[in-house]
Write a protein that holds these residues in place. Sequence first.
Motif, PDB file in Angstrom:
ATOM      1  N   GLN A   1       0.834  -1.203   0.000  1.00 35.82           N
ATOM      2  CA  GLN A   1       0.000   0.000   0.000  1.00 35.82           C
ATOM      3  C   GLN A   1       0.874   1.261   0.000  1.00 35.82           C
ATOM      4  N   TYR A   2       1.918   1.220   0.797  1.00 37.03           N
ATOM      5  CA  TYR A   2       2.864   2.338   0.886  1.00 37.03           C
ATOM      6  C   TYR A   2       3.493   2.608  -0.491  1.00 37.03           C
ATOM      7  N   LEU A   3       3.879   1.550  -1.175  1.00 38.93           N
ATOM      8  CA  LEU A   3       4.501   1.698  -2.494  1.00 38.93           C
ATOM      9  C   LEU A   3       3.477   2.206  -3.513  1.00 38.93           C
ATOM     10  N   GLU A   4       2.282   1.663  -3.441  1.00 38.34           N
ATOM     11  CA  GLU A   4       1.195   2.081  -4.348  1.00 38.34           C
ATOM     12  C   GLU A   4       0.978   3.590  -4.243  1.00 38.34           C
ATOM     13  N   GLN A   5       0.976   4.101  -3.011  1.00 40.21           N
ATOM     14  CA  GLN A   5       0.779   5.539  -2.789  1.00 40.21           C
ATOM     15  C   GLN A   5       1.906   6.368  -3.391  1.00 40.21           C
ATOM     16  N   ARG A   6       3.068   5.739  -3.572  1.00 40.53           N
ATOM     17  CA  ARG A   6       4.193   6.439  -4.199  1.00 40.53           C
ATOM     18  C   ARG A   6       4.309   6.109  -5.683  1.00 40.53           C
ATOM     19  N   GLY A   7       3.253   5.554  -6.234  1.00 36.96           N
ATOM     20  CA  GLY A   7       3.227   5.285  -7.680  1.00 36.96           C
ATOM     21  C   GLY A   7       4.049   4.075  -8.096  1.00 36.96           C
ATOM     22  N   ILE A   8       4.319   3.176  -7.136  1.00 36.89           N
ATOM     23  CA  ILE A   8       5.098   1.974  -7.449  1.00 36.89           C
ATOM     24  C   ILE A   8       4.178   0.754  -7.357  1.00 36.89           C
ATOM     25  N   PRO A   9       3.859   0.164  -8.521  1.00 37.70           N
ATOM     26  CA  PRO A   9       2.955  -0.977  -8.499  1.00 37.70           C
ATOM     27  C   PRO A   9       3.701  -2.279  -8.174  1.00 37.70           C
ATOM     28  N   THR A  10       3.108  -3.089  -7.337  1.00 42.60           N
ATOM     29  CA  THR A  10       3.654  -4.420  -7.028  1.00 42.60           C
ATOM     30  C   THR A  10       2.495  -5.412  -7.105  1.00 42.60           C
ATOM     31  N   ARG A  11       2.799  -6.692  -7.122  1.00 37.75           N
ATOM     32  CA  ARG A  11       1.733  -7.702  -7.199  1.00 37.75           C
ATOM     33  C   ARG A  11       2.059  -8.878  -6.295  1.00 37.75           C
ATOM     34  N   VAL A  12       1.017  -9.577  -5.889  1.00 38.10           N
ATOM     35  CA  VAL A  12       1.206 -10.802  -5.120  1.00 38.10           C
ATOM     36  C   VAL A  12       0.841 -11.997  -5.992  1.00 38.10           C
ATOM     37  N   TYR A  13       1.874 -12.717  -6.424  1.00 36.03           N
ATOM     38  CA  TYR A  13       1.696 -14.008  -7.085  1.00 36.03           C
ATOM     39  C   TYR A  13       2.275 -15.033  -6.132  1.00 36.03           C
ATOM     40  N   TYR A  14       1.494 -15.820  -5.387  1.00 34.53           N
ATOM     41  CA  TYR A  14       0.066 -15.993  -5.472  1.00 34.53           C
ATOM     42  C   TYR A  14      -0.498 -15.827  -4.079  1.00 34.53           C
ATOM     43  N   PRO A  15      -1.654 -15.220  -3.941  1.00 39.01           N
ATOM     44  CA  PRO A  15      -2.144 -14.908  -2.597  1.00 39.01           C
ATOM     45  C   PRO A  15      -2.775 -16.092  -1.854  1.00 39.01           C
ATOM     46  N   LEU A  16      -3.184 -17.137  -2.578  1.00 36.64           N
ATOM     47  CA  LEU A  16      -3.812 -18.290  -1.906  1.00 36.64           C
ATOM     48  C   LEU A  16      -3.287 -19.585  -2.513  1.00 36.64           C
TER      49      LEU A  16
END
Length: 376
Positions: free
Chosen positions: A306-321
């Motif tokens: 969330q912190y990175l998203e707010q700074r315009g840095i996209p990340t992803r979770v592969y895989y959440p479940l």
Amino acid sequence: MQILDLNRSFASIRSEVDAAMKRIFDTQSFVLGSEVSNFERHCENYLELPENSAVGCASGTDALLLALMAADIHEGDEVITTPFTFFATAGTIARLGARPVFADIDLDTYNISLDDVRAKITSRTKAVIPVHLFGQMVALEKISAELKSQGIRLIEDSAQAFGSVRYVGGEITRAGTVGDIGCYSFFPTKNLGGCGDGGMVVSRDPEVAGRLRKLRVHGSGKTYFHDEIGINSRLDAIQAAILDIKLKHLDEWNAQRRKISDYYKLLFATHGLQDYVKVPVEESGNVHIYHQYAIRVKDRRDDLMQYLEQRGIPTRVYYPLSLHLQPCFAYLGYRAGDFPKSEQLTREILALPVYPGLENSEQDTIVKAISDFYKS
Ligand SMILES: *Cc1c(COP(=O)(O)O)cnc(C)c1O
């Protein structure tokens, strides 16, 4: 910044792609045909496979489905695979009425644990599907002879690993060509990606390759005569033409991904983040092609995102479940805690931007922000 910016690599091939599109629309021949067979032959050359061993199909998912069909996987059979993968790996097993049997992973490579594969083999085991996750190969030479002697088929999910190699005793081995059947995806986001869905299934065994070739066209060898019940899973000319152009650049693009990964490693070390972030581990002998650059974050992963998203840095979770906990697999009877390493990884994994054209300065910004999150 984007998690994946395909425009950056596309710029260098745009004119070639435009010419190929003109050629295809001039001929109005859109499905299979010479564009596809040319691409198949070029893949065979690239992968050092015999002629006619590569069979283009409609997606990576279909490549897995076709492979399992050609391996005669039926209801009641068990197929061992990893719970830490994209859904299709296990979904296709279940689709044929067979039972996905999971084996836990290795926390360094994120790949299936061969020891746990051995522990899960029963008299009903008909195949094993290791996944070369995020672009790093599983050390299949350590288990392939054992599986063969037990009559168990080895089907490689190489959807994320076209072009990944592993050196075994000084010899080069290529992802998807070690086992009985190899499966690739050309989904646009993969290292070799088209402009829509596409896939490929390969086998060195001419009989298996011939069967795959029939299975993709409803089991027909001769048009309108059907030897067995197949599916409709054809690669189209537009995908094949674009993929053929991109294939020539693949090694250079994969090398760029490796450079980006080296620079991330350097940045994490210079920022002294080793207590917070574990960078990907490359197993000795492997040439990882970083389909994903996925770090392990011990602490507050979702807050960091969330912190990175707010700074315009996209990340992803592969895989959440982990797949053994997916609602659709409840009937398999697995519970939380059955695959502790896979479950731990779903809580820690975080994929950072990695693609040809990503700038060092962007990586500086990303790692600086991660450092700020933990250290300020
Ligand atoms: C992408 C992917 C698939 C499925 O490929 P599609 O072309 O999307 O059907 C299968 N397995 C893995 C590991 C993948 O990453």
